[in-house]
Design an enzyme around this catalytic site. Structure first.
Site, PDB file in Angstrom:
ATOM      1  N   VAL A  63       0.836  -1.202   0.000  1.00  0.00           N
ATOM      2  CA  VAL A  63       0.000   0.000   0.000  1.00  0.00           C
ATOM      3  C   VAL A  63       0.878   1.263   0.000  1.00  0.00           C
ATOM      4  CG1 VAL A  63      -0.348   0.101   2.519  1.00  0.00           C
ATOM      5  CG2 VAL A  63      -2.111   0.960   0.997  1.00  0.00           C
ATOM      6  N   ASP A  64       2.031   1.177   0.617  1.00  0.00           N
ATOM      7  CA  ASP A  64       2.976   2.311   0.652  1.00  0.00           C
ATOM      8  C   ASP A  64       3.390   2.695  -0.773  1.00  0.00           C
ATOM      9  OD1 ASP A  64       4.773   4.165   1.645  1.00  0.00           O
ATOM     10  OD2 ASP A  64       6.179   2.696   2.484  1.00  0.00           O
ATOM     11  N   GLY A 115       0.443  -7.444   5.364  1.00  0.00           N
ATOM     12  CA  GLY A 115       1.079  -7.850   4.105  1.00  0.00           C
ATOM     13  C   GLY A 115       2.521  -8.268   4.386  1.00  0.00           C
TER      14      GLY A 115
HETATM   15  N1  AR6 Z   1      -5.170  -0.254  -0.996  1.00  0.00           N
HETATM   16  C1  AR6 Z   1      -5.551  -0.848   0.166  1.00  0.00           C
HETATM   17  N2  AR6 Z   1      -4.877  -1.871   0.735  1.00  0.00           N
HETATM   18  C2  AR6 Z   1      -3.775  -2.303   0.091  1.00  0.00           C
HETATM   19  C3  AR6 Z   1      -3.299  -1.745  -1.115  1.00  0.00           C
HETATM   20  C4  AR6 Z   1      -4.059  -0.659  -1.657  1.00  0.00           C
HETATM   21  N3  AR6 Z   1      -3.705  -0.056  -2.788  1.00  0.00           N
HETATM   22  N4  AR6 Z   1      -2.170  -2.411  -1.498  1.00  0.00           N
HETATM   23  C5  AR6 Z   1      -1.957  -3.370  -0.583  1.00  0.00           C
HETATM   24  N5  AR6 Z   1      -2.921  -3.317   0.377  1.00  0.00           N
HETATM   25  P1  AR6 Z   1       1.544  -4.004   3.166  1.00  0.00           P
HETATM   26  P2  AR6 Z   1       2.576  -3.968   5.926  1.00  0.00           P
HETATM   27  C6  AR6 Z   1      -3.089  -4.152   1.576  1.00  0.00           C
HETATM   28  O1  AR6 Z   1       2.504  -5.050   2.768  1.00  0.00           O
HETATM   29  O2  AR6 Z   1       2.258  -5.411   6.093  1.00  0.00           O
HETATM   30  C7  AR6 Z   1       5.799  -1.785   2.574  1.00  0.00           C
HETATM   31  O3  AR6 Z   1       6.820  -2.129   1.698  1.00  0.00           O
HETATM   32  C8  AR6 Z   1      -2.444  -5.518   1.591  1.00  0.00           C
HETATM   33  O4  AR6 Z   1      -3.254  -6.469   0.910  1.00  0.00           O
HETATM   34  O5  AR6 Z   1       1.291  -2.864   2.235  1.00  0.00           O
HETATM   35  O6  AR6 Z   1       2.203  -3.014   7.023  1.00  0.00           O
HETATM   36  C9  AR6 Z   1       6.196  -0.711   3.572  1.00  0.00           C
HETATM   37  O7  AR6 Z   1       7.137   0.208   3.028  1.00  0.00           O
HETATM   38  C10 AR6 Z   1      -2.372  -5.806   3.084  1.00  0.00           C
HETATM   39  O8  AR6 Z   1      -3.610  -6.348   3.550  1.00  0.00           O
HETATM   40  O9  AR6 Z   1       1.962  -3.316   4.587  1.00  0.00           O
HETATM   41  C11 AR6 Z   1       6.804  -1.515   4.678  1.00  0.00           C
HETATM   42  O10 AR6 Z   1       8.152  -1.855   4.428  1.00  0.00           O
HETATM   43  C12 AR6 Z   1      -2.211  -4.417   3.710  1.00  0.00           C
HETATM   44  O11 AR6 Z   1      -2.472  -3.480   2.649  1.00  0.00           O
HETATM   45  C13 AR6 Z   1       5.977  -2.774   4.689  1.00  0.00           C
HETATM   46  O12 AR6 Z   1       5.479  -2.940   3.358  1.00  0.00           O
HETATM   47  C14 AR6 Z   1      -0.856  -4.141   4.299  1.00  0.00           C
HETATM   48  O13 AR6 Z   1       0.155  -4.732   3.481  1.00  0.00           O
HETATM   49  C15 AR6 Z   1       4.779  -2.651   5.613  1.00  0.00           C
HETATM   50  O14 AR6 Z   1       4.129  -3.900   5.675  1.00  0.00           O
END
Ligand code: AR6
Length: 170
Positions: free
Chosen positions: A35-36, A120
């Site tokens: 998501v970042d 994620g």
């Molecule tokens: N909209 C909504 N949710 C989303 C989107 C989106 N566009 N894309 C992914 N998700 P993650 P974390 C969901 O990995 O576990 C990054 O590299 C996804 O399906 O984004 O907190 C950061 O820079 C999942 O359920 O975040 C950090 O290094 C949720 O968002 C690390 O990942 C979180 O997945 C953070 O890991």
């Protein structure tokens, strides 16, 4: 009955026209995947330029920037815990939600959307994370008159169902 201001949506958080969206960032606040990455791509390079001036963020804490090209006016960047299975993981995830809401309230943002923080790349169990997210936000909204809507924005249907179930269990 759960607070009607709490809703679940199955959507890409970068498309939501809310006052603030929350980013599940890492401590550098300099972007990443998931998501970042999606938020930085949609907001454009000015977001990274502002993030560079923030000096990072500790896990459990939150910092705010503008939303630039996003429909949302603000982005609240928080850093979730990497799942280890230790007891403090839960408390740190709850702190992300509490601290993000406290920042949003001060802006003031009346509508805010959260992704499923830490579920994620950071591997937090999704059902456990959904229960913590929903319980923490519900508690923070009790007695609150700033927020009109808090969205649990889920990127897949399974995650949306877990949040809906957690809301139903309140
Ligand atoms: N909209 C909504 N949710 C989303 C989107 C989106 N566009 N894309 C992914 N998700 P993650 P974390 C969901 O990995 O576990 C990054 O590299 C996804 O399906 O984004 O907190 C950061 O820079 C999942 O359920 O975040 C950090 O290094 C949720 O968002 C690390 O990942 C979180 O997945 C953070 O890991």
């Amino acid at each position: 009955m759960s607070d009607p201001r709490l809703i679940v949506r199955h959507a890409d958080i970068t498309t939501l026209a809310v006052d603030a969206i929350v980013n599940a960032a890492n401590s550098s606040l300099l972007g990443g995947g998931g998501v970042d990455g999606a938020i930085h791509r949609a907001a454009g390079p000015d977001l990274l330029a502002e993030c560079r001036r923030l000096g990072g963020c500790l896990p459990g804490e939150a910092k705010v920037t503008l939303g630039y090209r996003l429909p949302a006016k603000w982005v609240i960047h928080t850093v979730g815990p990497v799942w280890t299975g230790a007891p403090h993981d839960d408390g740190m995830l709850a702190a992300c939600y509490r601290n993000s809401l406290a920042l949003a309230r001060a802006l003031p943002a009346r509508t805010i959307a959260f992704p499923a923080i830490s579920t994620g790349a950071y591997r937090f169990p999704r059902d456990r994370a959904a229960a913590i997210a929903v319980a923490t936000v519900a508690e923070a909204l009790a007695g609150d008159d700033v927020f009109t809507q808090v969205v649990f924005c889920c990127f897949d249907e399974a995650s949306a169902q877990l949040h809906a179930q957690a809301l139903a269990n309140l």
